[in-house]
Write an enzyme that holds these catalytic residues in place. Sequence first.
Site, PDB file in Angstrom:
ATOM      1  N   GLY A 270      67.985   2.326 -25.933  1.00  0.00           N
ATOM      2  CA  GLY A 270      66.615   2.361 -26.413  1.00  0.00           C
ATOM      3  C   GLY A 270      65.626   2.389 -25.263  1.00  0.00           C
ATOM      4  O   GLY A 270      65.958   2.060 -24.119  1.00  0.00           O
ATOM      5  N   CYS A 271      64.387   2.758 -25.562  1.00  0.00           N
ATOM      6  CA  CYS A 271      63.376   2.924 -24.504  1.00  0.00           C
ATOM      7  C   CYS A 271      62.957   1.588 -23.897  1.00  0.00           C
ATOM      8  O   CYS A 271      62.969   1.426 -22.668  1.00  0.00           O
ATOM      9  CB  CYS A 271      62.175   3.692 -25.043  1.00  0.00           C
ATOM     10  N   PHE A 272      62.588   0.608 -24.730  1.00  0.00           N
ATOM     11  CA  PHE A 272      62.261  -0.712 -24.203  1.00  0.00           C
ATOM     12  C   PHE A 272      63.472  -1.314 -23.488  1.00  0.00           C
ATOM     13  O   PHE A 272      63.345  -1.927 -22.428  1.00  0.00           O
ATOM     14  CB  PHE A 272      61.819  -1.653 -25.329  1.00  0.00           C
TER      15      PHE A 272
END
Length: 321
Positions: A130-132
């Site tokens: 995921g990005c975070f």
Amino acid sequence: MIEAGIIGGAGYTAGELIRILLHHPEVNLNFVYSTSQLGKSLYSIHQDLIGDTEIEFTSKINKEADVVFLCLGHGNSKRFLSENKFSEKTKIVDLSTDFRMKANDHSFVYGMPELNQEEIKNANFIANPGCFATAITFAVLPLAKNGLLNDDVHVNAVTGATGAGTSLSATTHFTWRDNNFSAYKSFEHQHLQEIGQSFKQLQSDHTSEINFIPNRGNFSRGIHATAYTKFSGELEDAKKLYSEFYKDAAFTFLTDEELHLKQVVNTNKCLLRLQKFGNKLLITSVIDNLLKGASGQAVQNMNLMFGLEEKMGLNLKAGYF
């Protein structure tokens, strides 16, 4: 040439993936599957692609493709793969949350090259982070590697509007997002699980809390994350740990200068800055949520899976001005 396909081609991450693959020297974009946009040209949705391709969205899937990227909504990849069987040679890169957590019912490798490069090289199934999770994990991973992640980690991170996808909602509408700022999913964001999993992979006795406050920013793309935790050594000690950990990383770089999103937006880079305040180490991390946080990292994983140079097709220019 690597024959590549994309499942779910209308969203932001799919659009970025299309842009990269169209210009990748070792890839032929074989098909882009979308039932909602069937028969339309790619540039009718991703309008900057006009003049770059005449490919149309299709309902036909080449199940003999060399690699297939899944850009489906979270929860849909498992169902799609159960209903569609691909050739044994086909490699799968899933950009959803469906396979990021290790489990006995799947063989997906967590696709973070800075953490699992050798496993990725030998994998047929990749769960793209995921990005975070990417921005935050990079900020703290060297501490876990050295068994130093023994106190709570406090994280504040801001993401651009593209992190919410293309579906409209009250908090993504321009009139609400513009000139505004808000926190959401405090202490319970879905990426916390995969962050903790990565820390525990390198420091098996890791049990401390990850206190994460995600925020919505009034900009389009990018993640700016700050993380801090207790660190008994000097700043130079921390810099040595981080420099050693990332010495072979293709896209992760340390700097002593103040970090800005413009340095990384439209690139596959992650930039890190370390600062020491009393007994606390502050790590700032910046990435493009759609590239290093999604599609760029997916192509980086593909390069490794096919034995290509890791940076191939990913030497992208930041939109600095």
